[in-house]
Design a protein around this motif. Sequence first.
Motif, PDB file in Angstrom:
ATOM      1  N   GLY A   1       7.779   9.912  -0.974  1.00  0.00           N
ATOM      2  CA  GLY A   1       7.107  11.002  -0.547  1.00  0.00           C
ATOM      3  C   GLY A   1       7.764  12.231  -0.908  1.00  0.00           C
ATOM      4  O   GLY A   1       8.930  12.535  -1.355  1.00  0.00           O
ATOM      5  N   GLU A   2       7.219  13.502  -0.160  1.00  0.00           N
ATOM      6  CA  GLU A   2       7.848  14.698  -0.212  1.00  0.00           C
ATOM      7  C   GLU A   2       9.037  14.874   0.641  1.00  0.00           C
ATOM      8  O   GLU A   2       9.106  14.051   1.504  1.00  0.00           O
ATOM      9  CB  GLU A   2       6.658  15.961   0.284  1.00  0.00           C
ATOM     10  N   LYS A   3       9.732  15.927   0.334  1.00  0.00           N
ATOM     11  CA  LYS A   3      11.021  16.149   1.035  1.00  0.00           C
ATOM     12  C   LYS A   3      10.881  16.056   2.553  1.00  0.00           C
ATOM     13  O   LYS A   3      11.492  15.499   3.620  1.00  0.00           O
ATOM     14  CB  LYS A   3      11.785  17.393   0.492  1.00  0.00           C
ATOM     15  N   ASP A   4       9.580  16.914   2.765  1.00  0.00           N
ATOM     16  CA  ASP A   4       8.990  17.025   4.353  1.00  0.00           C
ATOM     17  C   ASP A   4       8.969  15.827   5.068  1.00  0.00           C
ATOM     18  O   ASP A   4       9.443  15.486   6.150  1.00  0.00           O
ATOM     19  CB  ASP A   4       8.238  18.141   4.586  1.00  0.00           C
ATOM     20  N   ASP A   5       8.353  14.982   4.245  1.00  0.00           N
ATOM     21  CA  ASP A   5       7.751  13.645   4.602  1.00  0.00           C
ATOM     22  C   ASP A   5       9.065  12.710   4.792  1.00  0.00           C
ATOM     23  O   ASP A   5       9.111  12.217   5.872  1.00  0.00           O
ATOM     24  CB  ASP A   5       6.835  13.006   3.794  1.00  0.00           C
ATOM     25  N   GLU A   6      10.009  12.991   3.950  1.00  0.00           N
ATOM     26  CA  GLU A   6      11.546  12.117   4.067  1.00  0.00           C
ATOM     27  C   GLU A   6      11.917  12.398   5.358  1.00  0.00           C
ATOM     28  O   GLU A   6      12.481  11.448   6.118  1.00  0.00           O
ATOM     29  CB  GLU A   6      12.069  12.260   2.848  1.00  0.00           C
TER      30      GLU A   6
ATOM     31  N   LYS B   1      10.152   3.314   1.335  1.00  0.00           N
ATOM     32  CA  LYS B   1       9.109   4.006  -0.007  1.00  0.00           C
ATOM     33  C   LYS B   1       8.614   5.185   0.878  1.00  0.00           C
ATOM     34  O   LYS B   1       8.316   6.094   0.160  1.00  0.00           O
ATOM     35  CB  LYS B   1       7.966   2.705   0.244  1.00  0.00           C
ATOM     36  N   MET B   2       8.418   5.104   2.095  1.00  0.00           N
ATOM     37  CA  MET B   2       7.982   6.341   2.828  1.00  0.00           C
ATOM     38  C   MET B   2       8.700   7.644   2.670  1.00  0.00           C
ATOM     39  O   MET B   2       8.587   8.718   2.639  1.00  0.00           O
ATOM     40  CB  MET B   2       7.646   5.992   4.202  1.00  0.00           C
TER      41      MET B   2
ATOM     42  N   LEU C   1       0.803  -1.128  -0.023  1.00  0.00           N
ATOM     43  CA  LEU C   1      -0.071   0.056  -0.041  1.00  0.00           C
ATOM     44  C   LEU C   1       1.028   1.302   0.053  1.00  0.00           C
ATOM     45  O   LEU C   1       0.450   2.488  -0.529  1.00  0.00           O
ATOM     46  CB  LEU C   1      -0.988   0.052   1.180  1.00  0.00           C
ATOM     47  N   CYS C   2       2.347   1.119   0.233  1.00  0.00           N
ATOM     48  CA  CYS C   2       3.024   2.401   0.469  1.00  0.00           C
ATOM     49  C   CYS C   2       3.427   2.768  -0.917  1.00  0.00           C
ATOM     50  O   CYS C   2       4.233   3.583  -1.162  1.00  0.00           O
ATOM     51  CB  CYS C   2       4.250   2.058   1.306  1.00  0.00           C
ATOM     52  N   SER C   3       2.992   1.741  -1.876  1.00  0.00           N
ATOM     53  CA  SER C   3       3.570   2.207  -3.235  1.00  0.00           C
ATOM     54  C   SER C   3       2.589   3.167  -4.063  1.00  0.00           C
ATOM     55  O   SER C   3       3.045   3.746  -4.701  1.00  0.00           O
ATOM     56  CB  SER C   3       3.147   0.997  -4.274  1.00  0.00           C
ATOM     57  N   ILE C   4       1.563   3.505  -3.296  1.00  0.00           N
ATOM     58  CA  ILE C   4       0.694   4.602  -3.894  1.00  0.00           C
ATOM     59  C   ILE C   4       0.559   5.851  -2.802  1.00  0.00           C
ATOM     60  O   ILE C   4       0.919   5.596  -1.496  1.00  0.00           O
ATOM     61  CB  ILE C   4      -0.830   4.201  -3.902  1.00  0.00           C
TER      62      ILE C   4
ATOM     63  N   GLU D   1       0.379   8.460   2.865  1.00  0.00           N
ATOM     64  CA  GLU D   1      -0.371   9.753   3.496  1.00  0.00           C
ATOM     65  C   GLU D   1      -0.982   9.112   4.807  1.00  0.00           C
ATOM     66  O   GLU D   1      -0.824   9.526   5.820  1.00  0.00           O
ATOM     67  CB  GLU D   1      -1.458  10.189   2.603  1.00  0.00           C
ATOM     68  N   LYS D   2      -1.735   7.799   4.656  1.00  0.00           N
ATOM     69  CA  LYS D   2      -2.233   7.430   5.822  1.00  0.00           C
ATOM     70  C   LYS D   2      -1.203   6.925   6.755  1.00  0.00           C
ATOM     71  O   LYS D   2      -1.286   6.918   8.130  1.00  0.00           O
ATOM     72  CB  LYS D   2      -3.074   6.007   5.364  1.00  0.00           C
TER      73      LYS D   2
END
Length: 437
Positions: free
Chosen positions: A371-376, A366-367, A325-328, A333-334
């Motif tokens: 993801g975005e830079k902030d998420d990384e 994957k996360m 699920l982390c592929s999408i 986001e969840k």
Amino acid sequence: MVLGWRRRKNNNHKGVKQNVEVVVPNHFMCPISLDMMKDPVTLSTGITYDRENVEKWFEVENCTCPVTDQIVKNFDMIPNHSLRIMIQDWCVENKQHGVERIPTPRIPISRFDVAELVIQVKASARGLDQHGCLELVHKMKKLCNEMDRNKMCIVENGAPGALASAFDTFANDSIERNVSVLEDILSALNLMFPLKLDAKIFLGSKASLTCMVWFLKHQDLSGKEKSVVTLKELLSFGDEKHVEALSEIEGVCELLVEFINKRISPIITKASMRVVWYLVSSSSHCSDKMKLTFVELGLVSSLLDILIESEKSLCEKALAIFDTLCSIEQGREKGYSNYLTVPLLVKKILRVSALATNHSISSIWKMCKLGEKDDEKRVLVEALEAGAFQKILLVLQVGCGDEIKEKATELLKLMNPYRAELVECIDSNYKNLKRSF
């Protein structure tokens, strides 16, 4: 030849002890095991063996008679009733010496008997004869439960394909009208896994799949178990057409998530998770749609809940689905929105199994990377605080597959710039952390 049966008699009058040795006639002994035969059978070479021993001999790809060394062209085993009766009579005669009478063995079903049953099942299905088909299904189930030899003979001689064909026929006619025979056929098929291609073709039809989903909605616990386990067996074959056909049935995703959340039985929970994994990890065009559907149904939170306190098998399945699920974007986001996600993923590294470790590392990667830079940055910092650096380094030292090795190495490089700013821990207990779901 002397067996180990020895009875010590006490003579109270004379005060002496007497040993009695029971000598077993040589022709009662199996030439393979040198033990007394319980179910003597004669091969085409004329030599008699105990059935269990000679079957094991042939199971390891021997094709000769153990005594004569002749090539055996006909593997039929003829019960030697005369010799078996002689052995039983001898046991009765020596009962006072501690010898127990061998029970009369059940005669295994033959391939000719199975062929006749298969013909009758197909005929009853063509005529939509519920009563006749039920009798035949009950007979097959009884034979399967009597002994493994019967089950093997039934499976290898076309019975699963005939039953699956009958299931498809009755389901096409009417599920509600034929519910009793349909449920019994499904129960019999559950005894015959793994299924062969012909059986899976019939079970993968629209009518059969619709019937199994109907069972998931309307049947009792046993009916639900049989249906979801059959779906798991069917999808394990890897045919994308079956995945697509199941995904198109209304309500199936909601049912699977409900079963995972409620955990009404371990069999249903594990089989449901396996079915979900097949749906989201297939290479068919519906895979991404399935991922999004399960994310929207709240499956990510359910999987994290399972990871908190569950046994090995459930953890592995939950991590495998979460990784997929982390592929999408919606799945990630969840994951980002739940404060337990990263700590739980780190905790499962080197704590459950190699498979769980691989999925945990892959999910963290994957996360970070997708993801975005902030998420990384946030994921890397949380992972460091939970002790991920030391654990991932140890995974590389212990050894892992090339794909995980590449992801683990990249994660270490990404984490390294933040290490100086943080106080890292080795491991933690996250049971008391506040859940966001």
